[in-house]
Scaffold this motif. Structure first.
Motif, PDB file in Angstrom:
ATOM      1  N   PHE A   1      52.233   9.260  -6.587  1.00  8.49           N
ATOM      2  CA  PHE A   1      51.255  10.150  -5.953  1.00  8.49           C
ATOM      3  C   PHE A   1      51.597  11.612  -6.243  1.00  8.49           C
ATOM      4  N   GLY A   2      52.870  11.938  -6.180  1.00 10.01           N
ATOM      5  CA  GLY A   2      53.282  13.297  -6.481  1.00 10.01           C
ATOM      6  C   GLY A   2      53.034  13.663  -7.929  1.00 10.01           C
TER       7      GLY A   2
ATOM      8  N   ILE B   1      39.550  -2.453  -3.173  1.00  5.86           N
ATOM      9  CA  ILE B   1      40.350  -1.318  -3.645  1.00  5.86           C
ATOM     10  C   ILE B   1      41.482  -1.800  -4.539  1.00  5.86           C
ATOM     11  N   VAL B   2      42.176  -2.848  -4.107  1.00  6.55           N
ATOM     12  CA  VAL B   2      43.304  -3.382  -4.878  1.00  6.55           C
ATOM     13  C   VAL B   2      42.827  -3.861  -6.249  1.00  6.55           C
ATOM     14  N   LEU B   3      41.729  -4.588  -6.286  1.00  2.00           N
ATOM     15  CA  LEU B   3      41.232  -5.119  -7.558  1.00  2.00           C
ATOM     16  C   LEU B   3      40.736  -4.008  -8.480  1.00  2.00           C
ATOM     17  N   ALA B   4      40.098  -2.990  -7.904  1.00  2.00           N
ATOM     18  CA  ALA B   4      39.635  -1.866  -8.720  1.00  2.00           C
ATOM     19  C   ALA B   4      40.811  -1.133  -9.356  1.00  2.00           C
ATOM     20  N   LEU B   5      41.885  -0.900  -8.576  1.00  2.00           N
ATOM     21  CA  LEU B   5      43.080  -0.228  -9.107  1.00  2.00           C
ATOM     22  C   LEU B   5      43.808  -1.118 -10.100  1.00  2.00           C
ATOM     23  N   LEU B   6      43.807  -2.424  -9.846  1.00  2.00           N
ATOM     24  CA  LEU B   6      44.429  -3.355 -10.784  1.00  2.00           C
ATOM     25  C   LEU B   6      43.712  -3.300 -12.130  1.00  2.00           C
ATOM     26  N   TYR B   7      42.398  -3.321 -12.089  1.00  2.00           N
ATOM     27  CA  TYR B   7      41.638  -3.250 -13.333  1.00  2.00           C
ATOM     28  C   TYR B   7      41.859  -1.897 -14.018  1.00  2.00           C
ATOM     29  N   GLU B   8      41.925  -0.846 -13.233  1.00  2.00           N
ATOM     30  CA  GLU B   8      42.179   0.482 -13.791  1.00  2.00           C
ATOM     31  C   GLU B   8      43.522   0.515 -14.509  1.00  2.00           C
TER      32      GLU B   8
ATOM     33  N   ILE C   1      39.610  15.694  -1.148  1.00  3.83           N
ATOM     34  CA  ILE C   1      40.794  16.354  -1.717  1.00  3.83           C
ATOM     35  C   ILE C   1      41.787  15.321  -2.219  1.00  3.83           C
ATOM     36  N   LEU C   2      42.068  14.313  -1.395  1.00  2.78           N
ATOM     37  CA  LEU C   2      43.018  13.274  -1.796  1.00  2.78           C
ATOM     38  C   LEU C   2      42.472  12.462  -2.968  1.00  2.78           C
ATOM     39  N   LEU C   3      41.172  12.199  -2.960  1.00  2.00           N
ATOM     40  CA  LEU C   3      40.563  11.455  -4.063  1.00  2.00           C
ATOM     41  C   LEU C   3      40.758  12.194  -5.377  1.00  2.00           C
ATOM     42  N   THR C   4      40.692  13.517  -5.320  1.00  2.00           N
ATOM     43  CA  THR C   4      40.885  14.328  -6.519  1.00  2.00           C
ATOM     44  C   THR C   4      42.350  14.368  -6.935  1.00  2.00           C
ATOM     45  N   LEU C   5      43.236  14.638  -5.976  1.00  2.00           N
ATOM     46  CA  LEU C   5      44.661  14.767  -6.285  1.00  2.00           C
ATOM     47  C   LEU C   5      45.264  13.454  -6.774  1.00  2.00           C
ATOM     48  N   TRP C   6      44.767  12.345  -6.279  1.00  2.00           N
ATOM     49  CA  TRP C   6      45.317  11.036  -6.634  1.00  2.00           C
ATOM     50  C   TRP C   6      44.458  10.321  -7.676  1.00  2.00           C
ATOM     51  N   SER C   7      43.639  11.033  -8.399  1.00  2.00           N
ATOM     52  CA  SER C   7      42.676  10.413  -9.311  1.00  2.00           C
ATOM     53  C   SER C   7      43.326   9.699 -10.491  1.00  2.00           C
ATOM     54  N   VAL C   8      44.558  10.057 -10.838  1.00  2.00           N
ATOM     55  CA  VAL C   8      45.214   9.414 -11.987  1.00  2.00           C
ATOM     56  C   VAL C   8      46.486   8.679 -11.553  1.00  2.00           C
TER      57      VAL C   8
ATOM     58  N   GLY D   1      46.915   4.357  -1.385  1.00  2.00           N
ATOM     59  CA  GLY D   1      45.886   5.319  -1.776  1.00  2.00           C
ATOM     60  C   GLY D   1      44.577   5.066  -1.059  1.00  2.00           C
ATOM     61  N   GLY D   2      44.185   3.796  -0.962  1.00  2.00           N
ATOM     62  CA  GLY D   2      42.945   3.463  -0.264  1.00  2.00           C
ATOM     63  C   GLY D   2      42.990   3.838   1.204  1.00  2.00           C
ATOM     64  N   LEU D   3      44.129   3.563   1.849  1.00  2.00           N
ATOM     65  CA  LEU D   3      44.278   3.923   3.260  1.00  2.00           C
ATOM     66  C   LEU D   3      44.241   5.436   3.448  1.00  2.00           C
ATOM     67  N   GLY D   4      44.986   6.158   2.596  1.00  2.00           N
ATOM     68  CA  GLY D   4      45.036   7.610   2.715  1.00  2.00           C
ATOM     69  C   GLY D   4      43.674   8.251   2.508  1.00  2.00           C
ATOM     70  N   ILE D   5      42.967   7.813   1.462  1.00  2.00           N
ATOM     71  CA  ILE D   5      41.647   8.377   1.174  1.00  2.00           C
ATOM     72  C   ILE D   5      40.652   7.986   2.268  1.00  2.00           C
ATOM     73  N   GLY D   6      40.746   6.729   2.744  1.00  2.00           N
ATOM     74  CA  GLY D   6      39.855   6.282   3.813  1.00  2.00           C
ATOM     75  C   GLY D   6      40.043   7.088   5.088  1.00  2.00           C
ATOM     76  N   ILE D   7      41.295   7.315   5.470  1.00  2.00           N
ATOM     77  CA  ILE D   7      41.565   8.132   6.653  1.00  2.00           C
ATOM     78  C   ILE D   7      41.082   9.555   6.439  1.00  2.00           C
TER      79      ILE D   7
END
Length: 260
Positions: free
Chosen positions: A176-177, A89-96, A153-160, A136-142
């Motif tokens: 996040f907000g 997750i960290v590496l994917a977000l880093l690359y993003e 829902i969280l995946l959509t709201l936090w997509s950017v 973000g990874g923890l929140g979406i995973g939970i």
């Protein structure tokens, strides 16, 4: 081109009248002159940028996701797989985060990005980006554990959230907000964009898994690394294009950028 201080937020023009040079930039994957949010258009522009900048995006992805492949290969049992998942997750977000700077430069007409520039572009926000990716990874995973729907829902709201962190630099929690603020009112097209990209990545993963049946552990790890490096740029570019498109369809001043 040196960059210092919080980056200013691009406000692309909504004027779709043809002007000299604009058609060339749109054909190259620019997010200029977009007045609506269409999943197909967003993904199409992401692929256009990928095609035109594959010489930079793919080598950078090979470097980043080599680490991911190594960690997943070593930590492949029991609770260690959770460590591997967090690293992924960290590496994917880093690359993003690295990719969003390239998308902004394409929008501004720059075409001379290098691999070094991609890595250096996230250095000022590296720690916040890592923190955002973990939270973000923890929140979406939970959320996915809670009957899946909250995770979607969280995946959509936090997509950017990653582009927001890199471009606007509002701080970890405010990012996040800010992402939720941009997505609000466009939830379904944003969700549709995520689903389409997810299906593309899943199709590639299934293909890799089928090919990997004939390989050993090392061969499967190498194959997984190559497929990740090929597909992750699509997901990262889609998130970045989605961010700039959301800025544009909302119009100048409708959603003011968060203060750094």
């Amino acid at each position: 081109m040196p960059r210092s201080g919080p980056a200013s937020i691009p406000t692309p023009s909504l004027n779709t009248t043809a002007v000299p040079g604009r058609d060339r930039r749109i054909a190259s994957g620019s997010v200029t002159a977009v007045g609506r949010l269409s999943p197909g258009d967003v993904i199409g522009r992401a692929f256009a940028i990928y095609r035109n900048h594959i010489g930079v995006l793919l080598p950078a992805a090979l470097i980043v996701f080599a680490v991911d492949a190594l960690v997943r290969w070593v930590f492949d049992e029991g609770l260690l797989t959770l460590v591997a998942a967090v690293v992924s997750i960290v590496l994917a977000l880093l690359y993003e985060g690295m990719v969003v700077q390239l998308v902004r430069d394409v929008q501004d007409g720059r075409r001379d990005n290098t691999i070094g520039e991609l890595f250096s572009s996230v250095s000022p926000v590296l720690l916040p980006l890592i923190a955002v990716s973990i939270l973000g990874g923890l929140g979406i995973g939970i959320g996915f554990l809670l009957l899946i729907v909250p995770g979607l829902i969280l995946l959509t709201l936090w997509s950017v959230v990653a582009p927001v962190t890199v471009i606007e630099r509002p701080g970890v929690f405010r990012a996040f907000g800010r992402s939720r603020e941009l997505v609000r009112g466009y939830g379904w097209p944003v969700f549709g964009t995520i689903v389409l990209v997810f299906l593309l990545v899943i199709a590639a993963s299934i293909a890799a898994a089928l090919i990997g049946l004939a390989l050993g552990d090392v061969g499967r790890a190498i194959l997984s690394w190559i497929f990740d490096a090929l597909t992750q740029p699509v997901a990262a570019l889609t998130s970045s294009v989605l961010y700039f498109t959301l800025l544009q369809v909302r119009g100048p001043g409708e959603t003011p950028p968060a203060e750094a």
